[in-house]
Scaffold this motif. Structure first.
Motif, PDB file in Angstrom:
ATOM      1  N   VAL A   1      -4.558   5.950   2.175  1.00 62.98           N
ATOM      2  CA  VAL A   1      -3.732   4.755   2.021  1.00 62.98           C
ATOM      3  C   VAL A   1      -4.423   3.847   1.006  1.00 62.98           C
ATOM      4  CG1 VAL A   1      -2.744   2.755   3.188  1.00 62.98           C
ATOM      5  CG2 VAL A   1      -2.792   4.983   4.328  1.00 62.98           C
ATOM      6  N   VAL A   2      -3.754   3.652  -0.110  1.00 67.50           N
ATOM      7  CA  VAL A   2      -4.367   2.957  -1.246  1.00 67.50           C
ATOM      8  C   VAL A   2      -3.422   1.873  -1.754  1.00 67.50           C
ATOM      9  CG1 VAL A   2      -5.808   4.910  -1.999  1.00 67.50           C
ATOM     10  CG2 VAL A   2      -3.427   4.758  -2.783  1.00 67.50           C
ATOM     11  N   PRO A   3      -3.948   0.900  -2.506  1.00 70.67           N
ATOM     12  CA  PRO A   3      -3.067  -0.128  -3.077  1.00 70.67           C
ATOM     13  C   PRO A   3      -2.008   0.512  -3.981  1.00 70.67           C
ATOM     14  CG  PRO A   3      -5.381  -0.747  -3.314  1.00 70.67           C
ATOM     15  CD  PRO A   3      -5.364   0.661  -2.799  1.00 70.67           C
ATOM     16  N   ASP A   4      -0.799  -0.005  -3.877  1.00 67.26           N
ATOM     17  CA  ASP A   4       0.311   0.509  -4.674  1.00 67.26           C
ATOM     18  C   ASP A   4       0.268  -0.136  -6.057  1.00 67.26           C
ATOM     19  OD1 ASP A   4       2.616   1.656  -5.547  1.00 67.26           O
ATOM     20  OD2 ASP A   4       3.956   0.485  -4.254  1.00 67.26           O
TER      21      ASP A   4
ATOM     22  N   GLY B   1      -3.424   4.488  -7.246  1.00 68.69           N
ATOM     23  CA  GLY B   1      -4.450   3.790  -6.460  1.00 68.69           C
ATOM     24  C   GLY B   1      -5.545   4.730  -5.992  1.00 68.69           C
TER      25      GLY B   1
ATOM     26  N   SER C   1       0.719   5.776   0.466  1.00 68.98           N
ATOM     27  CA  SER C   1      -0.089   6.920   0.876  1.00 68.98           C
ATOM     28  C   SER C   1      -0.112   7.922  -0.284  1.00 68.98           C
ATOM     29  CB  SER C   1       0.550   7.523   2.129  1.00 68.98           C
ATOM     30  OG  SER C   1      -0.019   8.760   2.416  1.00 68.98           O
TER      31      SER C   1
ATOM     32  N   GLN D   1       0.842  -1.186   0.000  1.00 71.06           N
ATOM     33  CA  GLN D   1       0.000   0.000   0.000  1.00 71.06           C
ATOM     34  C   GLN D   1       0.883   1.244   0.000  1.00 71.06           C
ATOM     35  OE1 GLN D   1      -3.111  -0.631   3.123  1.00 71.06           O
ATOM     36  NE2 GLN D   1      -4.156  -1.111   1.232  1.00 71.06           N
TER      37      GLN D   1
END
Ligand SMILES: [Zn+2]
Length: 166
Positions: free
Chosen positions: A13-16, A30, A6, A4
Motif C-alpha cells: 500500500v503506497v501513496p497514489d 508509489g 495497492s 493510497q
C-alpha cells in the motif's frame, strides 16, 4: 490525507502518485518510488552491504508483469536465478551481477512464468527504514525468502538454469 493505492504486483500500500515507472516493471509509481528511495538510502547508509544486490533481485522477481514482453520474461527469470543462488546455494549476493551475466549468456529463450499464488506477505516497504546494517540485511533476506517462496513451483526450472550457467 493523501490517497493510497495497492501496487498491482506486490500489493504494497503506497501513496497514489504520478511518477515514472520502469518500462517493463509494472509497479505502481508509489511502489517504484519506494524502491528508488530504498536504493538511495542503502547506498548512503550501508554502502558495500552485500545485500544491496539482493534488493534488486527481490524487487524485480516480485514484479513480473504478464510475461508477454521478452524483456520482462527475461528480467523476472534471471533475477529468480540470482535469488536461487543466494537462498538455496548460500552464495554471496555480491556475486549476483556475475550470475545474471552467466544466465543471460547461456539461456536464449525465457519461459513465461506465472505465480500460482500471491506475491508473498513482505514487500519493499518491509525493508525500508532499517536501523542498522544488520537490520537492513536481515530485513532484505527475509523479504527475499518470501518472494522466492512465492515462486515455489518454478524452483526446479530455475535451479536447473543456475546449474547450466556454471
Ligand atoms: Zn510493488
Amino acid at each position: 490525507m493523501n490517497a493510497q493505492v495497492s501496487c498491482p504486483q506486490c500489493r504494497a500500500v503506497v501513496p497514489d502518485i504520478d511518477g515514472p515507472t520502469h518500462a517493463y516493471v509494472p509497479s505502481a509509481p508509489g511502489c517504484w518510488s519506494a524502491f528508488g528511495a530504498l536504493r538511495a538510502d542503502e547506498m548512503l547508509r550501508f554502502p558495500g552491504s552485500e545485500t544491496n544486490n539482493l534488493v534488486v533481485d527481490t524487487y524485480m522477481a516480485q514484479h513480473p508483469g504478464d510475461g508477454l514482453d521478452r524483456r520482462d520474461r527475461q528480467s523476472v527469470f534471471v533475477h529468480l536465478v540470482s535469488l536461487c543462488a543466494v537462498i538455496e546455494r548460500d552464495e554471496s549476493p555480491s556475486r549476483s551481477p556475475e550470475v545474471l551475466r552467466a544466465v543471460l549468456a547461456r539461456q536464449i529463450e525465457f519461459p513465461v512464468i506465472r505465480r500460482a499464488r500471491g506475491p508473498g506477505d513482505l514487500t519493499v516497504l518491509s525493508a525500508t527504514d532499517a536501523t542498522s546494517v544488520e537490520d537492513h540485511d536481515t530485513r532484505v533476506r527475509r523479504w527475499a525468502g518470501s518472494v522466492w517462496e512465492s515462486w515455489r513451483e518454478y524452483h526446479p526450472k530455475i535451479s536447473a538454469a543456475l546449474d547450466a550457467s556454471h
